[in-house]
Design a protein around this motif. Structure first.
Motif, PDB file in Angstrom:
ATOM      1  N   ILE A 252       0.861  -1.167  -0.106  1.00  0.00           N
ATOM      2  CA  ILE A 252      -0.018  -0.111  -0.002  1.00  0.00           C
ATOM      3  C   ILE A 252       0.873   1.239   0.048  1.00  0.00           C
ATOM      4  O   ILE A 252       0.706   2.396   0.730  1.00  0.00           O
ATOM      5  CB  ILE A 252      -1.095   0.115   1.251  1.00  0.00           C
ATOM      6  CG1 ILE A 252      -0.246  -0.247   2.217  1.00  0.00           C
ATOM      7  CG2 ILE A 252      -2.178  -1.079   0.778  1.00  0.00           C
ATOM      8  CD1 ILE A 252      -1.111  -0.150   3.489  1.00  0.00           C
TER       9      ILE A 252
ATOM     10  N   ASP B 188       0.976   3.617  -1.917  1.00  0.00           N
ATOM     11  CA  ASP B 188       0.633   4.405  -3.185  1.00  0.00           C
ATOM     12  C   ASP B 188       1.438   5.514  -3.485  1.00  0.00           C
ATOM     13  O   ASP B 188       1.927   6.150  -2.656  1.00  0.00           O
ATOM     14  CB  ASP B 188      -0.860   4.895  -2.718  1.00  0.00           C
ATOM     15  CG  ASP B 188      -1.649   5.175  -3.837  1.00  0.00           C
ATOM     16  OD1 ASP B 188      -2.582   4.592  -4.256  1.00  0.00           O
ATOM     17  OD2 ASP B 188      -1.475   6.338  -4.542  1.00  0.00           O
TER      18      ASP B 188
ATOM     19  N   SER C  17      -1.852  11.864  -2.646  1.00  0.00           N
ATOM     20  CA  SER C  17      -2.700  11.477  -1.614  1.00  0.00           C
ATOM     21  C   SER C  17      -3.116  12.558  -0.616  1.00  0.00           C
ATOM     22  O   SER C  17      -2.186  12.952   0.058  1.00  0.00           O
ATOM     23  CB  SER C  17      -2.611  10.100  -0.932  1.00  0.00           C
ATOM     24  OG  SER C  17      -2.358   9.061  -2.106  1.00  0.00           O
TER      25      SER C  17
ATOM     26  N   ASP D 101      -9.934  -3.043   5.121  1.00  0.00           N
ATOM     27  CA  ASP D 101      -9.406  -2.887   4.012  1.00  0.00           C
ATOM     28  C   ASP D 101      -9.141  -1.185   3.842  1.00  0.00           C
ATOM     29  O   ASP D 101      -9.501  -0.298   4.681  1.00  0.00           O
ATOM     30  CB  ASP D 101     -10.487  -2.794   2.572  1.00  0.00           C
ATOM     31  CG  ASP D 101     -10.994  -4.333   2.935  1.00  0.00           C
ATOM     32  OD1 ASP D 101     -10.280  -5.344   2.878  1.00  0.00           O
ATOM     33  OD2 ASP D 101     -12.129  -4.566   3.244  1.00  0.00           O
TER      34      ASP D 101
ATOM     35  N   TYR E  75      -9.298   2.610   1.821  1.00  0.00           N
ATOM     36  CA  TYR E  75      -9.467   3.774   0.624  1.00  0.00           C
ATOM     37  C   TYR E  75      -8.380   4.851   0.643  1.00  0.00           C
ATOM     38  O   TYR E  75      -8.565   5.417   1.806  1.00  0.00           O
ATOM     39  CB  TYR E  75     -10.942   4.017   0.889  1.00  0.00           C
ATOM     40  CG  TYR E  75     -11.617   4.744  -0.237  1.00  0.00           C
ATOM     41  CD1 TYR E  75     -12.331   4.087  -1.356  1.00  0.00           C
ATOM     42  CD2 TYR E  75     -11.288   6.110  -0.595  1.00  0.00           C
ATOM     43  CE1 TYR E  75     -12.852   4.931  -2.554  1.00  0.00           C
ATOM     44  CE2 TYR E  75     -11.761   6.725  -1.604  1.00  0.00           C
ATOM     45  CZ  TYR E  75     -12.442   6.246  -2.648  1.00  0.00           C
ATOM     46  OH  TYR E  75     -13.004   6.872  -3.730  1.00  0.00           O
TER      47      TYR E  75
ATOM     48  N   ASN F 247      -7.207  10.290  -3.683  1.00  0.00           N
ATOM     49  CA  ASN F 247      -6.135  10.983  -4.417  1.00  0.00           C
ATOM     50  C   ASN F 247      -6.552  12.314  -5.008  1.00  0.00           C
ATOM     51  O   ASN F 247      -7.647  12.500  -5.434  1.00  0.00           O
ATOM     52  CB  ASN F 247      -5.375   9.990  -5.772  1.00  0.00           C
ATOM     53  CG  ASN F 247      -4.644   8.790  -5.022  1.00  0.00           C
ATOM     54  OD1 ASN F 247      -4.028   8.987  -4.126  1.00  0.00           O
ATOM     55  ND2 ASN F 247      -5.084   7.812  -5.606  1.00  0.00           N
TER      56      ASN F 247
ATOM     57  N   ARG G  59      -8.168   4.801  -4.868  1.00  0.00           N
ATOM     58  CA  ARG G  59      -7.598   3.564  -4.860  1.00  0.00           C
ATOM     59  C   ARG G  59      -8.295   2.996  -3.656  1.00  0.00           C
ATOM     60  O   ARG G  59      -8.359   3.432  -2.797  1.00  0.00           O
ATOM     61  CB  ARG G  59      -6.127   3.977  -4.864  1.00  0.00           C
ATOM     62  CG  ARG G  59      -5.455   4.121  -5.678  1.00  0.00           C
ATOM     63  CD  ARG G  59      -5.496   3.397  -7.174  1.00  0.00           C
ATOM     64  NE  ARG G  59      -5.049   4.200  -8.316  1.00  0.00           N
ATOM     65  CZ  ARG G  59      -5.321   3.754  -9.539  1.00  0.00           C
ATOM     66  NH1 ARG G  59      -5.752   2.543  -9.861  1.00  0.00           N
ATOM     67  NH2 ARG G  59      -5.144   4.505 -10.564  1.00  0.00           N
TER      68      ARG G  59
ATOM     69  N   TYR H   5      -7.649  -0.774  -1.606  1.00  0.00           N
ATOM     70  CA  TYR H   5      -6.743  -1.927  -1.645  1.00  0.00           C
ATOM     71  C   TYR H   5      -7.747  -2.604  -0.562  1.00  0.00           C
ATOM     72  O   TYR H   5      -7.976  -2.424   0.531  1.00  0.00           O
ATOM     73  CB  TYR H   5      -5.560  -1.449  -0.808  1.00  0.00           C
ATOM     74  CG  TYR H   5      -4.727  -0.482  -1.694  1.00  0.00           C
ATOM     75  CD1 TYR H   5      -3.926  -1.104  -2.502  1.00  0.00           C
ATOM     76  CD2 TYR H   5      -4.803   1.041  -1.685  1.00  0.00           C
ATOM     77  CE1 TYR H   5      -3.046  -0.309  -3.367  1.00  0.00           C
ATOM     78  CE2 TYR H   5      -4.118   1.596  -2.441  1.00  0.00           C
ATOM     79  CZ  TYR H   5      -3.091   1.001  -3.417  1.00  0.00           C
ATOM     80  OH  TYR H   5      -2.595   1.931  -4.235  1.00  0.00           O
ATOM     81  N   ARG H   6      -7.768  -4.131  -0.980  1.00  0.00           N
ATOM     82  CA  ARG H   6      -8.224  -5.124  -0.213  1.00  0.00           C
ATOM     83  C   ARG H   6      -7.206  -5.813   0.711  1.00  0.00           C
ATOM     84  O   ARG H   6      -6.191  -6.398   0.408  1.00  0.00           O
ATOM     85  CB  ARG H   6      -8.852  -6.359  -0.854  1.00  0.00           C
ATOM     86  CG  ARG H   6      -9.617  -7.250  -0.207  1.00  0.00           C
ATOM     87  CD  ARG H   6     -10.479  -8.346  -1.393  1.00  0.00           C
ATOM     88  NE  ARG H   6      -9.368  -8.992  -1.937  1.00  0.00           N
ATOM     89  CZ  ARG H   6      -9.105  -9.440  -3.156  1.00  0.00           C
ATOM     90  NH1 ARG H   6     -10.036  -9.073  -3.985  1.00  0.00           N
ATOM     91  NH2 ARG H   6      -8.150 -10.207  -3.666  1.00  0.00           N
TER      92      ARG H   6
ATOM     93  N   THR I 167      -4.287  -5.949  -1.760  1.00  0.00           N
ATOM     94  CA  THR I 167      -4.226  -5.874  -3.305  1.00  0.00           C
ATOM     95  C   THR I 167      -5.210  -4.884  -3.852  1.00  0.00           C
ATOM     96  O   THR I 167      -6.092  -4.514  -3.208  1.00  0.00           O
ATOM     97  CB  THR I 167      -5.151  -7.333  -3.698  1.00  0.00           C
ATOM     98  OG1 THR I 167      -4.099  -8.564  -3.459  1.00  0.00           O
ATOM     99  CG2 THR I 167      -5.196  -7.390  -5.341  1.00  0.00           C
ATOM    100  N   ASP I 168      -4.663  -4.258  -4.661  1.00  0.00           N
ATOM    101  CA  ASP I 168      -5.389  -3.137  -5.412  1.00  0.00           C
ATOM    102  C   ASP I 168      -6.500  -3.826  -6.267  1.00  0.00           C
ATOM    103  O   ASP I 168      -6.563  -4.110  -7.275  1.00  0.00           O
ATOM    104  CB  ASP I 168      -4.186  -2.465  -6.319  1.00  0.00           C
ATOM    105  CG  ASP I 168      -5.104  -0.900  -6.809  1.00  0.00           C
ATOM    106  OD1 ASP I 168      -6.300  -0.984  -7.108  1.00  0.00           O
ATOM    107  OD2 ASP I 168      -4.219  -0.205  -7.402  1.00  0.00           O
TER     108      ASP I 168
ATOM    109  N   THR J 143      -9.152  -1.364  -7.259  1.00  0.00           N
ATOM    110  CA  THR J 143      -9.718  -0.181  -7.456  1.00  0.00           C
ATOM    111  C   THR J 143     -10.876  -0.559  -8.806  1.00  0.00           C
ATOM    112  O   THR J 143     -11.977  -0.037  -8.692  1.00  0.00           O
ATOM    113  CB  THR J 143      -8.755   0.835  -7.866  1.00  0.00           C
ATOM    114  OG1 THR J 143      -7.871   1.041  -6.882  1.00  0.00           O
ATOM    115  CG2 THR J 143      -9.729   2.236  -8.156  1.00  0.00           C
TER     116      THR J 143
END
Length: 227
Positions: free
Chosen positions: A54, A56, A60, A75, A77, A80, A105, A107-108, A116-117, A119
């Motif tokens: 993550i 990113d 952001s 998860d 969120y 951005n 984005r 991410y789970r 994992t992304d 989105t």
């Protein structure tokens, strides 16, 4: 910044967002994992954003943890906020395939110390210039929804052009793990001008939106009907 115990060890961890540099390598978000405290000393943190998946690299401005898929872990969120061009009369077709630099984005949490992304698979292709967000189950289906506010330079979900962001809602469609984008015409969340923060009143369905610059604070009362 977002604080949550993402690895379920009983200690709160810290996720820091970054907008300081247009160079992606210098604009990575950071995750500080809390290693706990012993013998009355302060907790010790270890930076592990890359390890968790993550880090990113977009610009952001905010992030939040929530269990969007109801699997018991948190998860992420990421909101951005990349301004491509500042012009009062600038219009262009929106980028709706999830590839825009200012696309949010999701991410789970995989439950094993990695994310994992998801989105695009989740239908989040919201090119925007968001500044604030909140989570709430607006349609009472047991799954959290996402409310996003923004300011004067963003794409308009109603017209599909780069214009003043009026706020939008991402309604979760439950077990499908998809989100539907609701414009103000459907959600009733009309935010003219800048909005820097969102807050749901505890025990109520009222949404308070903090203004920026000369924008006034707004309050929205939810009317119970299907979304």
């Amino acid at each position: 910044m977002a604080i949550a115990d993402i690895n379920s060890d009983g200690w709160p961890d810290v996720y820091l967002t970054s907008t300081a540099n247009r160079n992606p390598e210098k604009c990575k978000n950071r995750l500080w994992i809390n290693n706990g405290a012993e013998n009355g000393k302060d907790p010790i943190f270890t930076e592990m954003a890359e390890s968790y998946g993550i880090a990113d690299m977009h610009q952001s401005v905010a992030a939040g943890f929530f269990d969007y898929d109801r699997d018991g872990d948190l998860d992420l969120y990421v909101l951005n906020n990349t301004l491509n061009k500042r012009m009062d009369a600038f219009y262009r077709p929106k980028i709706n395939d999830g590839s825009a630099a200012n696309n949010d984005r999701l991410y789970r949490n995989n439950g094993n110390g990695t994310f994992t992304d998801v989105t695009v698979p989740a239908g989040i292709v919201c090119e925007g210039f968001g500044l604030g967000m909140a989570f709430s189950d607006l349609n009472n289906d047991g799954y959290p929804d996402v409310i996003v506010s923004g300011n004067d330079y963003s794409w308009d979900v109603s017209t599909g052009y780069f214009d003043a962001l009026k706020g939008y809602v991402l309604i979760s469609r439950g077990k499908s793990q998809l989100f539907e984008i609701l414009p103000p015409s459907k959600s009733g969340l009309l935010l003219q001008g800048m909005a820097g923060a969102l807050l749901f009143l505890e025990g109520d369905t009222s949404l308070v939106v903090a203004g920026m610059n000369r924008s006034k604070a707004l309050t929205f009362k939810q009317i119970k009907k299907p979304l």
